[in-house]
Write an enzyme that holds these catalytic residues in place. Structure first.
Site, PDB file in Angstrom:
ATOM      1  N   SER A   1      27.243 -30.695  22.700  1.00 61.43           N
ATOM      2  CA  SER A   1      26.629 -31.766  23.483  1.00 61.43           C
ATOM      3  C   SER A   1      25.392 -32.360  22.824  1.00 61.43           C
ATOM      4  O   SER A   1      24.804 -33.292  23.356  1.00 61.43           O
ATOM      5  CB  SER A   1      26.240 -31.230  24.859  1.00 61.43           C
ATOM      6  OG  SER A   1      25.368 -30.145  24.699  1.00 61.43           O
TER       7      SER A   1
ATOM      8  N   THR B   1      20.673 -35.610  22.733  1.00 59.46           N
ATOM      9  CA  THR B   1      22.037 -35.510  23.292  1.00 59.46           C
ATOM     10  C   THR B   1      23.029 -36.283  22.437  1.00 59.46           C
ATOM     11  O   THR B   1      22.646 -37.201  21.701  1.00 59.46           O
ATOM     12  CB  THR B   1      22.056 -36.106  24.726  1.00 59.46           C
ATOM     13  OG1 THR B   1      23.291 -35.809  25.345  1.00 59.46           O
ATOM     14  CG2 THR B   1      21.854 -37.604  24.735  1.00 59.46           C
TER      15      THR B   1
ATOM     16  N   THR C   1      18.808 -34.221  32.820  1.00 59.34           N
ATOM     17  CA  THR C   1      20.135 -34.034  32.232  1.00 59.34           C
ATOM     18  C   THR C   1      21.152 -34.480  33.272  1.00 59.34           C
ATOM     19  O   THR C   1      20.836 -34.579  34.464  1.00 59.34           O
ATOM     20  CB  THR C   1      20.361 -32.564  31.815  1.00 59.34           C
ATOM     21  OG1 THR C   1      21.663 -32.439  31.222  1.00 59.34           O
ATOM     22  CG2 THR C   1      20.257 -31.606  32.979  1.00 59.34           C
ATOM     23  N   GLY C   2      22.365 -34.763  32.817  1.00 65.78           N
ATOM     24  CA  GLY C   2      23.397 -35.182  33.757  1.00 65.78           C
ATOM     25  C   GLY C   2      23.780 -36.640  33.562  1.00 65.78           C
ATOM     26  O   GLY C   2      23.523 -37.220  32.504  1.00 65.78           O
TER      27      GLY C   2
HETATM   28  N1  ASP Z   1      22.130 -37.460  30.212  1.00 70.55           N
HETATM   29  C1  ASP Z   1      23.113 -37.594  29.169  1.00 70.55           C
HETATM   30  C2  ASP Z   1      23.637 -38.980  29.128  1.00 70.55           C
HETATM   31  O1  ASP Z   1      23.861 -39.563  30.177  1.00 70.55           O
HETATM   32  C3  ASP Z   1      24.286 -36.698  29.271  1.00 70.55           C
HETATM   33  C4  ASP Z   1      24.119 -35.315  29.720  1.00 70.55           C
HETATM   34  O2  ASP Z   1      23.054 -34.848  30.066  1.00 70.55           O
HETATM   35  O3  ASP Z   1      25.124 -34.647  29.759  1.00 70.55           O
HETATM   36  O4  ASP Z   1      23.913 -39.459  28.056  1.00 70.55           O
END
Ligand code: ASP
Length: 334
Positions: free
Chosen positions: A91, A211, A244-245
Site C-alpha cells: 500500500s 501511500t 487513512t482510508g
Molecule cells: N487515503 C488513501 C487514499 O485515498 C488510501 C488509503 O489510506 O488506503 O489514497
C-alpha cells in the site's frame, strides 16, 4: 506563576514527569558496556511517535532517530521510509498496488514545525515519495509537484529510477483485471496509507503521510494523502493529525485540519478524532457502511488519539521503551 501555568510549562519543557526506565541498548548482551547498559532518565511523555496501522518497524526507526536527539521531521521521514522500502507492503512505495492500468503511482506529503510543507502526487518509479516531498519543501519555492515534473525533479535530486511493480502486486492486479470490479474493501490492503506523527525532545511536532493510493484506482486519481489539511496537518502550537482510508471522504471534510482545529478549541486528540469521523458519518445520505476512514492525532503535550468508522483500524505508538500496536475505537458498532 499559577499552578496551572506551571504544570503546562513544566510538561512542555519535559521536566515535571521524568521517570527512570532502563533503556535496552541495541548492543547484544556480550557487547554491552556498563555505560551503554546504564539506567538512564527517559521522559515517559516525549519523544513520542505514532503511526497508522501496525508498523512497529517504522515506529522503531523513528524512535531511534528521536532517542538520539534527532528532530521530529527526520524521525517521521525515516520512519515511513521503512514501509516504503518494503516490497511486501502493498500500500506504499515499492510493491504498492497499481492503478487499473498497472501503473504504481505514489502520493506523499510532509510537514514541519514551522508549518512548511511539501508534497508529491502521481509520482512513478521512485520508491521514497516522502523524501521527494521533503525535497519539494526544502529545495523549491513550491508545495506540490505532480507526475512527470515530480519524477524529473526526483532524478535531479539524485533519486534512482526503479520498477515499483513487484511480481506479487502484478499478480494481484492481473487477478483483479479478470472482473475489474472497483469497490473499495474495508481494511484490506487498499486502506493502508502510512501516516506518522512525532514530537521530539524539544517538544516540536512534524508529520508524514505516504501511500500508493487506492488499489486499482482510475489513472490519474489522487486521494487525500498528499493534500495538506486533508491527509496531514501539523500546527506546532497545537498538535498534528493524519488520515487513512477513503481519501475522497477525507478531502470533502478537510479531515486532518479539522482534527487540529478541534484540538485548538480545547478537545483532546481522542475527542477531535471522534468528532471528525462524525462529520463524515452524520452527513445526510452518508454511505459510511461501505468505506473506512481512520484518524490519529497527537497534541503538544504528547496526548494521542485514534478513531475510525469501522473496526480493525489500529495505531502504533512508540514512547519510552514501549512500541505497541493498539486497536482504535470505532463508530460503527453494527
Ligand atoms: N487515503 C488513501 C487514499 O485515498 C488510501 C488509503 O489510506 O488506503 O489514497
Amino acid at each position: 506563576m499559577n499552578r496551572r501555568k506551571f504544570i503546562k510549562d513544566a510538561s512542555l519543557a519535559g521536566i515535571a514527569v521524568t521517570s527512570t526506565v532502563t533503556v535496552a541498548a541495541c548492543a547484544s548482551e556480550s557487547e554491552k558496556k556498563p555505560e551503554i547498559a546504564a539506567t538512564v532518565n527517559v521522559d515517559p511523555v516525549r519523544p513520542l511517535v505514532i503511526a497508522t496501522w501496525d508498523v512497529k518497524k517504522s515506529t522503531a526507526k523513528a524512535w531511534e532517530v528521536l532517542y538520539q536527539g534527532g528532530s521530529s521531521l527526520d524521525a517521521v521521514e525515516q520512519g515511513v521510509m521503512v514501509e516504503e522500502a518494503d516490497p511486501n507492503s502493498m500500500s506504499v512505495g515499492k510493491g504498492g498496488l497499481p492503478d487499473r492500468d498497472g501503473n504504481v503511482t505514489l502520493d506523499a506529503c510532509i510537514m514541519d514545525k514551522h508549518g512548511n510543507c511539501g508534497a508529491v502526487v502521481y509520482l512513478k518509479n521512485v520508491t521514497h515519495a516522502i523524501s521527494v516531498a521533503r525535497k519539494v519543501m526544502e529545495d523549491t519555492p513550491h508545495v506540490m509537484l505532480a507526475g512527470d515534473g515530480a519524477e524529473m525533479f526526483a532524478y535531479k535530486k539524485g533519486f534512482q529510477k526503479e520498477n515499483l511493480l513487484t511480481e506479487k502486486s502484478k499478480k494481484a492486479w492481473e487477478e483483479w483485471k479478470v472482473e475489474s470490479k472497483y469497490k473499495p474493501i474495508i481494511n484490506i490492503e487498499n486502506h493502508d496509507t502510512i501516516g506518522m506523527l512525532a514530537i521530539d525532545k524539544n517538544g516540536d511536532l512534524a508529520g508524514a503521510c505516504t501511500t500508493s493510493g487506492l488499489a486499482y484506482k482510475m489513472a490519474g486519481r489522487v486521494g487525500d494523502s498528499p493534500i495538506i489539511g486533508s491527509g496531514l496537518f501539523v500546527d506546532n502550537e497545537i498538535g498534528a493529525a493524519v488520515a487513512t482510508g477513503l481519501g475522497e471522504e477525507v478531502v470533502k471534510t478537510v479531515g486532518s485540519f479539522l482534527v487540529v482545529e478541534l484540538m485548538r478549541q480545547g478537545k483532546s486528540p481522542q475527542e477531535a478524532c471522534e468528532e471528525a469521523i462524525k462529520r463524515i458519518v452524520n452527513k445526510p445520505n452518508s454511505n459510511y457502511k461501505d468505506f473506512q476512514v481512520g484518524y490519529i492525532a497527537l497534541n503538544k503535550n504528547g496526548e494521542t488519539g485514534a478513531y475510525s468508522i469501522h473496526e480493525h483500524f489500529s495505531v502504533t505508538k512508540h514512547q519510552a521503551n514501549s512500541n505497541e500496536n493498539i486497536k482504535s475505537s470505532f463508530f460503527n458498532k453494527g
